[in-house]
Scaffold this active site. Sequence first.
Site, mmCIF file in Angstrom:
data_model
loop_
_atom_site.group_PDB
_atom_site.id
_atom_site.type_symbol
_atom_site.label_atom_id
_atom_site.label_comp_id
_atom_site.label_asym_id
_atom_site.label_seq_id
_atom_site.Cartn_x
_atom_site.Cartn_y
_atom_site.Cartn_z
ATOM 1 N N ARG A 167 0.820 -1.230 0.000
ATOM 2 C CA ARG A 167 0.000 0.000 0.000
ATOM 3 C C ARG A 167 0.848 1.272 0.000
ATOM 4 N NH1 ARG A 167 -2.215 -3.380 -1.429
ATOM 5 N NH2 ARG A 167 -3.906 -4.571 -0.552
ATOM 6 N N SER A 215 -10.735 -0.526 3.815
ATOM 7 C CA SER A 215 -9.955 -0.768 5.036
ATOM 8 C C SER A 215 -9.314 0.526 5.515
ATOM 9 C CB SER A 215 -8.867 -1.802 4.762
ATOM 10 O OG SER A 215 -9.476 -3.049 4.531
ATOM 11 N N GLU A 285 -4.287 3.435 6.564
ATOM 12 C CA GLU A 285 -4.134 3.341 5.109
ATOM 13 C C GLU A 285 -4.768 4.581 4.477
ATOM 14 O OE1 GLU A 285 -5.395 -0.394 3.268
ATOM 15 O OE2 GLU A 285 -6.093 0.733 1.518
HETATM 16 C C1 FAD Z 1 -15.656 -0.276 -0.474
HETATM 17 C C2 FAD Z 1 -14.183 -0.070 -0.680
HETATM 18 C C3 FAD Z 1 -13.371 -1.164 -0.935
HETATM 19 C C4 FAD Z 1 -11.998 -0.985 -1.114
HETATM 20 N N1 FAD Z 1 -11.225 -2.077 -1.378
HETATM 21 C C5 FAD Z 1 -9.888 -1.925 -1.568
HETATM 22 C C6 FAD Z 1 -9.059 -3.058 -1.845
HETATM 23 O O1 FAD Z 1 -9.510 -4.181 -1.956
HETATM 24 N N2 FAD Z 1 -7.737 -2.840 -2.000
HETATM 25 C C7 FAD Z 1 -7.170 -1.600 -1.892
HETATM 26 O O2 FAD Z 1 -5.956 -1.460 -2.065
HETATM 27 N N3 FAD Z 1 -7.937 -0.516 -1.644
HETATM 28 C C8 FAD Z 1 -9.272 -0.645 -1.477
HETATM 29 N N4 FAD Z 1 -10.050 0.458 -1.216
HETATM 30 C C9 FAD Z 1 -9.413 1.780 -1.064
HETATM 31 C C10 FAD Z 1 -9.345 2.631 -2.352
HETATM 32 O O3 FAD Z 1 -10.366 2.305 -3.254
HETATM 33 C C11 FAD Z 1 -7.993 2.505 -3.046
HETATM 34 O O4 FAD Z 1 -6.937 2.941 -2.207
HETATM 35 C C12 FAD Z 1 -7.931 3.302 -4.355
HETATM 36 O O5 FAD Z 1 -6.757 2.967 -5.036
HETATM 37 C C13 FAD Z 1 -7.967 4.807 -4.142
HETATM 38 O O6 FAD Z 1 -8.178 5.412 -5.409
HETATM 39 P P1 FAD Z 1 -8.867 6.831 -5.524
HETATM 40 O O7 FAD Z 1 -8.870 7.230 -6.942
HETATM 41 O O8 FAD Z 1 -10.203 6.813 -4.859
HETATM 42 O O9 FAD Z 1 -7.849 7.715 -4.683
HETATM 43 P P2 FAD Z 1 -8.189 8.918 -3.712
HETATM 44 O O10 FAD Z 1 -8.904 8.414 -2.513
HETATM 45 O O11 FAD Z 1 -8.795 10.019 -4.479
HETATM 46 O O12 FAD Z 1 -6.709 9.328 -3.250
HETATM 47 C C14 FAD Z 1 -5.955 8.442 -2.449
HETATM 48 C C15 FAD Z 1 -4.490 8.891 -2.485
HETATM 49 O O13 FAD Z 1 -4.008 8.773 -3.818
HETATM 50 C C16 FAD Z 1 -3.514 10.034 -4.264
HETATM 51 N N5 FAD Z 1 -3.814 10.174 -5.689
HETATM 52 C C17 FAD Z 1 -5.014 10.101 -6.314
HETATM 53 N N6 FAD Z 1 -4.865 10.262 -7.639
HETATM 54 C C18 FAD Z 1 -3.537 10.448 -7.840
HETATM 55 C C19 FAD Z 1 -2.740 10.654 -9.002
HETATM 56 N N7 FAD Z 1 -3.270 10.709 -10.236
HETATM 57 N N8 FAD Z 1 -1.399 10.802 -8.838
HETATM 58 C C20 FAD Z 1 -0.830 10.759 -7.602
HETATM 59 N N9 FAD Z 1 -1.531 10.562 -6.472
HETATM 60 C C21 FAD Z 1 -2.876 10.398 -6.603
HETATM 61 C C22 FAD Z 1 -4.223 11.077 -3.419
HETATM 62 O O14 FAD Z 1 -3.470 12.285 -3.391
HETATM 63 C C23 FAD Z 1 -4.296 10.354 -2.088
HETATM 64 O O15 FAD Z 1 -3.060 10.467 -1.417
HETATM 65 C C24 FAD Z 1 -11.434 0.312 -1.041
HETATM 66 C C25 FAD Z 1 -12.269 1.413 -0.801
HETATM 67 C C26 FAD Z 1 -13.627 1.231 -0.628
HETATM 68 C C27 FAD Z 1 -14.510 2.432 -0.400
#
Ligand code: FAD
Length: 295
Positions: A167, A215, A285
């Site tokens: 992560r 998580s 996380e």
């Molecule tokens: C129901 C549910 C289930 C989930 N299951 C999982 C799972 O199985 N495994 C897992 O790993 N995660 C899981 N997640 C967490 C989440 O979906 C992941 O971490 C996902 O990768 C975050 O993507 P996002 O676009 O929503 O990022 P955001 O929440 O918008 O941002 C998260 C971080 O990434 C950075 N970021 C976003 N875009 C960029 C970019 N283009 N360049 C650089 N940095 C950037 C942001 O600045 C921030 O620090 C889950 C979440 C939910 C709600």
Amino acid sequence: MNSVTGTFLKNESMANHTSWRCGGRAAFFFEPRSLKDLGIFLASFKEKKEIFLVGLGSNLLVRDKGFDGVIISTAKFLNKIQWKGEFSELNVECGVSCAKIARESVKKNMKGLEFFVGIPGTVGGALKMNAGANGKDTWQNIKSVDVISREGYIETLDRNSFNPGYRTIDGKNKWFVKACFHLEKNLNKDGSAKIKEILSQRKVTQPTGSFSCGSVFINPENYFAGKLIEECGLKGVRVGGAIVSEKHANFILNDRGASASDIEKLIELVRNQVRKKTGIKLECEVKIIGKKTNE
Ligand SMILES: Cc1cc2nc3c(=O)[nH]c(=O)nc-3n(C[C@H](O)[C@H](O)[C@H](O)COP(=O)(O)OP(=O)(O)OC[C@H]3O[C@@H](n4cnc5c(N)ncnc54)[C@H](O)[C@@H]3O)c2cc1C
């Protein structure tokens, strides 16, 4: 002089852009129409404000007092997909959703990205978090990525320029604008069946249809955060509108109009109780940004 074509807003509520559906306002909020537009914006934005990229906000808590900088949201428009080399290479912009690349790759009968189907974020967020599930993670299939500088210049970096961990990746402050995935043909298994299996497994083990960030804590070495929280008797514990899920103890749900402060207090409560009872310190996380209440 080129001018930006994307949407620029002031005082935008981040509850509209995070999966917890709560939190404060961004002083400035920008949705670029294209990568070129993003470059023009960055080159022309000279104010000394912090800039923070978001995808679908599925791993993000913005404190109630808001974020006194610029939030750049990629999810709406930076969503181009391009296949190359008889589908062995998938090039995507950072705002493409993880679920979409899972489904698109299965349609082309390519394997390796099925695990993305249950991750409700963008490719940019997945690169930053090294998101993973079912024994796979984001960087395993990466060939190269494009990053953009504060001045708006884009450069391509090889997979070997990064050191992904659980992560996390190094190169903390990189902004990812594109990813190139290397894929292999799926010779044996039915990818759609795998996708169905992943989704139904999630339904059984995770609260679906609730506002959450997945998580909250990363798993400490040799432990599962959810199991530790459950063993400390914290399922169902509540602060205001935030509650520790009864189904999966590492999920905190916004079930009754929680504020970001309710959620952060519950995160602290869980962390303190687990530390007191087990001696193990849980690390978040979820990313937390914005002004603290005493600031
Ligand atoms: C129901 C549910 C289930 C989930 N299951 C999982 C799972 O199985 N495994 C897992 O790993 N995660 C899981 N997640 C967490 C989440 O979906 C992941 O971490 C996902 O990768 C975050 O993507 P996002 O676009 O929503 O990022 P955001 O929440 O918008 O941002 C998260 C971080 O990434 C950075 N970021 C976003 N875009 C960029 C970019 N283009 N360049 C650089 N940095 C950037 C942001 O600045 C921030 O620090 C889950 C979440 C939910 C709600």
